[in-house]
Design an enzyme around this catalytic site. Structure first.
Site, PDB file in Angstrom:
ATOM      1  CG  HIS A  17      -1.882  -1.040   1.398  1.00  0.00           C
ATOM      2  ND1 HIS A  17      -1.973  -1.830   2.517  1.00  0.00           N
ATOM      3  CD2 HIS A  17      -2.868  -1.453   0.550  1.00  0.00           C
ATOM      4  CE1 HIS A  17      -2.981  -2.692   2.364  1.00  0.00           C
ATOM      5  NE2 HIS A  17      -3.528  -2.489   1.183  1.00  0.00           N
ATOM      6  CE  LYS A  41     -13.003  -7.737   2.448  1.00  0.00           C
ATOM      7  NZ  LYS A  41     -11.879  -6.989   1.874  1.00  0.00           N
ATOM      8  NE  ARG A  90      -2.728  -7.216  -4.540  1.00  0.00           N
ATOM      9  CZ  ARG A  90      -3.570  -7.319  -3.521  1.00  0.00           C
ATOM     10  NH1 ARG A  90      -3.123  -7.663  -2.350  1.00  0.00           N
ATOM     11  NH2 ARG A  90      -4.841  -7.093  -3.687  1.00  0.00           N
ATOM     12  CB  SER A 128      -3.962  -6.729   4.582  1.00  0.00           C
ATOM     13  OG  SER A 128      -3.716  -5.414   4.162  1.00  0.00           O
TER      14      SER A 128
END
Ligand code: ADP
Length: 162
Positions: A17, A41, A90, A128
């Protein structure tokens, strides 16, 4: 004057990030990091903790601020009068869903565009979730997250394992 938002969960912020934040902050005048309240979440870190870690790790960038938001990213962009949404890519696996989200957002609000930054190679594997997994098992996270986040992991998992 280009204002952008960078939305995400940031549970917690990683070097991946921060790489995007550093690069994006050079091409826009103002960058607002939007930390998402996602009812679906269950985050490891509370909203306050995620925001504090982001503030601490981005304090060297004078044009970067941290805010929280709930609901649609596009509404958060509108509310902040931002014309750009920053996202990181990514791998090809990110591509399909990110393109779908970007196209949806653009159809809702044609004035707002999404700008993608491709990950720096050394962070291509990093998320993460990966950082949490490594920290949970007590392994070294120093290549994945800044020291202040590593410390936060230690506190969190020591506490949880007691
Ligand atoms: P979300 O749940 O919205 O994907 P994240 O906090 O996981 O939130 O990610 C926020 C943004 O940062 C996303 O655009 C994601 O693709 C990007 N990102 C996360 N990790 C990396 C990384 N290692 N390299 C590049 N971009 C990344």
């Amino acid at each position: 004057m280009i204002k952008a938002i960078y939305p995400g969960s940031f549970d917690p912020v990683t070097y991946g990030h921060l790489d995007i934040i550093k690069r994006a902050s050079k091409v826009v005048d103002e960058l607002i990091i939007g930390v998402l309240v996602n009812q679906k979440k269950k985050p490891l870190f509370s909203m306050e903790e995620r925001m504090e870690l982001l503030r601490e790790t981005t304090k060297e960038y004078s044009n970067v601020t941290v805010k929280t938001f709930e609901g649609l990213t596009i509404d958060f962009a509108r509310k902040n009068e931002a014309k750009l949404i920053i996202r990181g890519l990514r791998a090809v696996t990110d591509f399909e869903s990110e393109m779908q989200i970007a196209q949806t957002n653009h159809s809702i609000e044609p004035e707002i565009d999404t700008m993608f930054f491709t990950t720096s190679l050394e962070y291509a594997f990093l998320s993460s979730t990966i950082a949490k997994e490594v920290a949970f098992y007590g392994s070294d996270v120093s290549k994945l997250v800044p020291p202040v986040v590593a410390e936060a992991f230690r506190k969190k998992y020591d506490h949880e394992l007691q």
